[in-house]
Every structure is written in C-alpha cells, then in structure tokens.
Design a protein around this motif. Structure first.
Motif, PDB file in Angstrom:
ATOM      1  N   MET A  49       0.826  -1.213   0.000  1.00  0.00           N
ATOM      2  CA  MET A  49       0.000   0.000   0.000  1.00  0.00           C
ATOM      3  C   MET A  49       0.863   1.268   0.000  1.00  0.00           C
ATOM      4  O   MET A  49       1.904   1.312   0.653  1.00  0.00           O
ATOM      5  CB  MET A  49      -0.908   0.001   1.235  1.00  0.00           C
ATOM      6  CG  MET A  49      -1.942  -1.078   1.196  1.00  0.00           C
ATOM      7  SD  MET A  49      -3.053  -0.847  -0.212  1.00  0.00           S
ATOM      8  CE  MET A  49      -2.928  -2.414  -1.003  1.00  0.00           C
ATOM      9  N   GLY A  50       0.398   2.269  -0.757  1.00  0.00           N
ATOM     10  CA  GLY A  50       1.158   3.516  -0.822  1.00  0.00           C
ATOM     11  C   GLY A  50       2.179   3.521  -1.958  1.00  0.00           C
ATOM     12  O   GLY A  50       2.948   4.468  -2.100  1.00  0.00           O
ATOM     13  N   PHE A  51       2.165   2.451  -2.779  1.00  0.00           N
ATOM     14  CA  PHE A  51       3.091   2.376  -3.924  1.00  0.00           C
ATOM     15  C   PHE A  51       2.307   2.064  -5.187  1.00  0.00           C
ATOM     16  O   PHE A  51       1.294   1.363  -5.138  1.00  0.00           O
ATOM     17  CB  PHE A  51       4.157   1.300  -3.691  1.00  0.00           C
ATOM     18  CG  PHE A  51       5.085   1.656  -2.571  1.00  0.00           C
ATOM     19  CD1 PHE A  51       6.232   2.403  -2.824  1.00  0.00           C
ATOM     20  CD2 PHE A  51       4.785   1.295  -1.267  1.00  0.00           C
ATOM     21  CE1 PHE A  51       7.075   2.766  -1.790  1.00  0.00           C
ATOM     22  CE2 PHE A  51       5.625   1.658  -0.217  1.00  0.00           C
ATOM     23  CZ  PHE A  51       6.770   2.393  -0.483  1.00  0.00           C
ATOM     24  N   GLY A  52       2.810   2.575  -6.297  1.00  0.00           N
ATOM     25  CA  GLY A  52       2.174   2.309  -7.587  1.00  0.00           C
ATOM     26  C   GLY A  52       1.104   3.340  -7.893  1.00  0.00           C
ATOM     27  O   GLY A  52       0.535   3.975  -6.991  1.00  0.00           O
ATOM     28  N   ILE A  65       6.567  16.413  -3.078  1.00  0.00           N
ATOM     29  CA  ILE A  65       6.250  17.658  -2.360  1.00  0.00           C
ATOM     30  C   ILE A  65       5.836  17.349  -0.923  1.00  0.00           C
ATOM     31  O   ILE A  65       6.303  17.955   0.042  1.00  0.00           O
ATOM     32  CB  ILE A  65       5.133  18.432  -3.108  1.00  0.00           C
ATOM     33  CG1 ILE A  65       5.650  18.871  -4.475  1.00  0.00           C
ATOM     34  CG2 ILE A  65       4.652  19.630  -2.288  1.00  0.00           C
ATOM     35  CD1 ILE A  65       4.575  19.398  -5.414  1.00  0.00           C
ATOM     36  N   LEU A  66       4.952  16.352  -0.786  1.00  0.00           N
ATOM     37  CA  LEU A  66       4.442  16.034   0.549  1.00  0.00           C
ATOM     38  C   LEU A  66       5.548  15.467   1.448  1.00  0.00           C
ATOM     39  O   LEU A  66       5.566  15.721   2.646  1.00  0.00           O
ATOM     40  CB  LEU A  66       3.263  15.047   0.443  1.00  0.00           C
ATOM     41  CG  LEU A  66       2.459  14.865   1.718  1.00  0.00           C
ATOM     42  CD1 LEU A  66       1.941  16.196   2.264  1.00  0.00           C
ATOM     43  CD2 LEU A  66       1.288  13.921   1.489  1.00  0.00           C
ATOM     44  N   GLN A  67       6.473  14.727   0.870  1.00  0.00           N
ATOM     45  CA  GLN A  67       7.576  14.167   1.660  1.00  0.00           C
ATOM     46  C   GLN A  67       8.404  15.301   2.287  1.00  0.00           C
ATOM     47  O   GLN A  67       8.795  15.232   3.445  1.00  0.00           O
ATOM     48  CB  GLN A  67       8.468  13.297   0.772  1.00  0.00           C
ATOM     49  CG  GLN A  67       9.633  12.692   1.531  1.00  0.00           C
ATOM     50  CD  GLN A  67      10.464  11.755   0.671  1.00  0.00           C
ATOM     51  OE1 GLN A  67      10.282  11.692  -0.546  1.00  0.00           O
ATOM     52  NE2 GLN A  67      11.360  11.035   1.295  1.00  0.00           N
ATOM     53  N   VAL A 106       1.216   9.532  -3.436  1.00  0.00           N
ATOM     54  CA  VAL A 106       0.928  10.578  -2.448  1.00  0.00           C
ATOM     55  C   VAL A 106       0.350   9.996  -1.152  1.00  0.00           C
ATOM     56  O   VAL A 106       0.583  10.527  -0.069  1.00  0.00           O
ATOM     57  CB  VAL A 106       0.005  11.666  -3.060  1.00  0.00           C
ATOM     58  CG1 VAL A 106      -1.397  11.136  -3.293  1.00  0.00           C
ATOM     59  CG2 VAL A 106      -0.019  12.921  -2.227  1.00  0.00           C
ATOM     60  N   ASP A 107      -0.351   8.870  -1.256  1.00  0.00           N
ATOM     61  CA  ASP A 107      -0.958   8.284  -0.055  1.00  0.00           C
ATOM     62  C   ASP A 107       0.081   7.733   0.908  1.00  0.00           C
ATOM     63  O   ASP A 107      -0.191   7.570   2.094  1.00  0.00           O
ATOM     64  CB  ASP A 107      -1.929   7.163  -0.443  1.00  0.00           C
ATOM     65  CG  ASP A 107      -3.217   7.743  -0.979  1.00  0.00           C
ATOM     66  OD1 ASP A 107      -3.679   8.743  -0.401  1.00  0.00           O
ATOM     67  OD2 ASP A 107      -3.741   7.217  -1.972  1.00  0.00           O
ATOM     68  N   PHE A 108       1.254   7.431   0.385  1.00  0.00           N
ATOM     69  CA  PHE A 108       2.289   6.885   1.256  1.00  0.00           C
ATOM     70  C   PHE A 108       2.634   7.895   2.355  1.00  0.00           C
ATOM     71  O   PHE A 108       2.788   7.545   3.514  1.00  0.00           O
ATOM     72  CB  PHE A 108       3.535   6.524   0.433  1.00  0.00           C
ATOM     73  CG  PHE A 108       4.555   5.780   1.245  1.00  0.00           C
ATOM     74  CD1 PHE A 108       4.262   4.553   1.795  1.00  0.00           C
ATOM     75  CD2 PHE A 108       5.816   6.317   1.465  1.00  0.00           C
ATOM     76  CE1 PHE A 108       5.195   3.863   2.560  1.00  0.00           C
ATOM     77  CE2 PHE A 108       6.758   5.635   2.223  1.00  0.00           C
ATOM     78  CZ  PHE A 108       6.444   4.403   2.771  1.00  0.00           C
ATOM     79  N   TYR A 109       2.754   9.162   1.976  1.00  0.00           N
ATOM     80  CA  TYR A 109       3.108  10.177   2.972  1.00  0.00           C
ATOM     81  C   TYR A 109       1.899  10.815   3.639  1.00  0.00           C
ATOM     82  O   TYR A 109       2.002  11.279   4.766  1.00  0.00           O
ATOM     83  CB  TYR A 109       4.022  11.234   2.349  1.00  0.00           C
ATOM     84  CG  TYR A 109       5.404  10.678   2.150  1.00  0.00           C
ATOM     85  CD1 TYR A 109       6.264  10.552   3.227  1.00  0.00           C
ATOM     86  CD2 TYR A 109       5.816  10.197   0.915  1.00  0.00           C
ATOM     87  CE1 TYR A 109       7.511   9.975   3.084  1.00  0.00           C
ATOM     88  CE2 TYR A 109       7.067   9.626   0.760  1.00  0.00           C
ATOM     89  CZ  TYR A 109       7.904   9.522   1.845  1.00  0.00           C
ATOM     90  OH  TYR A 109       9.135   8.944   1.719  1.00  0.00           O
TER      91      TYR A 109
END
Ligand SMILES: CC(C)(COP(=O)(O)OP(=O)(O)OC[C@H]1O[C@@H](n2cnc3c(N)ncnc32)[C@H](O)[C@@H]1OP(=O)(O)O)[C@@H](O)C(=O)NCCC(=O)NCCS
Length: 171
Positions: A49-52, A65-67, A106-109
């Motif tokens: 989850m959070g990849f792809g 940006i979010l990172q 983007v969901d990863f961060y």
C-alpha cells in the motif's frame, strides 16, 4: 461533480490506501524487518500500500512535495518509528520494484502526516477529499470552458507564486 470525485476515492486501493499504509507500517514493526517484508510481498505478488499509480510510473510528484513537508512536520513534532520504517520501506521498494515503475504515491506520505497531526485514521480519506474540493471545482470550471478531458496532460495556465494572504485579511 464533487459527489462523483468523492465516489472515485472509494476502496482500499484508492482513497483508503493511506489508512492501509499505516497498518502496513505497524505490521512491519521495525526498520530491520523491512527487507523481509518486501521480499515476502514480491514473492507472493501482493500489493504494498502507498506504492504504484495508474498514471505515474515514476515517483508521484505529489509525494515528492508532501515528503518534503512531512520532513518539516516531523522535525518540528519529533521523529518516530513509523517515519523511520516508512523511509526504509520506500528505499527497499524502490530497489526491488522501481524497474516495474512502482514508486511511492501521495498516499504513502499523507497517512504519516495525518497521523502526526492527530487526525483519527477513519477520517483520513475525508480530510484528503476536503483539501481537494477547491482543485476539483477549478478543474470543473476550466473544463466547462472547452469541454475536453485534460488529465494527465493538463497544463496549469493560472498565476504563479501568489503571496499567501491570511483569511482575515482577504476581502
Ligand atoms: C494504484 C494501483 C491500483 C495502480 O495499479 P495499475 O497501474 O493498474 O497497476 P497494475 O494493477 O496493472 O499492476 C502492474 C504490475 O505492478 C504490480 N503492482 C502494482 N502496484 C503494486 C504495489 N503497490 N505493490 C506491489 N506490486 C504492485 C502489479 O502486481 C502488477 O504486476 P504484474 O505485472 O507482475 O502482474 C496499484 O499500484 C495499487 O494497488 N497500489 C497500492 C494501493 C495504493 O497505494 N493506492 C493509492 C494510489 S494513489
């Protein structure tokens, strides 16, 4: 329009992914266990989850940006084990799956950021959606003017580098 945009966020592979990211980080439990977790997923062909991303086959530009903003937040509020595991996970996934075009999205961060801000997990998708309403409506307004689908090749034509004006100073 907003109702259909909210509808497209439904499900764990889409809007719900940021909640799932936290569950994954919790399940991994420590930085040392990251390589074993990723190898297991690759071998069993499960999704991390959070990849792809359906469109981005490079690191999601929104994640970059979010990172950066997440780093500022963690620096101010204190780093924790979730952050350390996330950084290690991103590195190992990139090594193992980067050649398939699978990178952090983007969901990863966003899950990490929401948790650090004290937002309960089951409100993550709603908060994500609220932040997007202005953009959704701007797209809808632009699209009405020429009635073409832009994504993913749209080019921003509005003003750049606008100063931030605090709400109480706006007319
Ligand atoms: C977002 C997502 C649905 C896009 O999928 P897609 O572009 O349609 O990719 P596909 O389903 O065609 O998968 C292509 C290959 O990459 C693999 N893959 C895709 N996402 C993966 C992930 N997160 N982890 C591991 N492998 C992944 C698939 O298993 C498939 O492998 P194969 O060719 O060996 O069968 C998918 O990447 C995903 O499920 N990601 C995890 C959920 C997530 O973070 N969602 C938020 C998106 S902003």
């Amino acid at each position: 329009m907003v109702a259909s945009a909210v509808g497209t966020l439904a499900g764990p592979l889409h809007g719900g992914a940021n909640e799932e990211v936290l569950a994954v980080l919790q399940k991994i439990g420590s930085v040392e266990r990251v390589p074993e977790f990723v190898d297991d997923c690759v071998q069993n062909k499960c999704r991390i989850m959070g990849f792809g991303h359906r469109v981005y086959k490079v690191k999601d530009p929104r994640a970059i940006i979010l990172q950066r903003l997440a780093e500022e937040l963690f620096e101010e509020k204190g780093y924790d084990e979730y952050y350390d595991i996330a950084i290690a996970l991103e590195k190992v996934v990139e090594e193992r799956l980067g050649q398939k075009g699978i990178y952090a999205n983007v969901d990863f961060y966003s899950g990490l950021v929401y948790r650090k801000l004290g937002i309960p997990n089951d409100l993550f998708t709603s908060v994500f959606a609220i932040a997007r309403v202005a953009g959704w409506l701007a797209h809808w307004k632009e699209q009405l003017e020429i009635n073409r689908i832009f994504r993913p090749t749209q080019i921003y034509t509005g003003p750049h580098n606008c100063p931030y004006i605090p709400l109480h100073e706006r007319l």
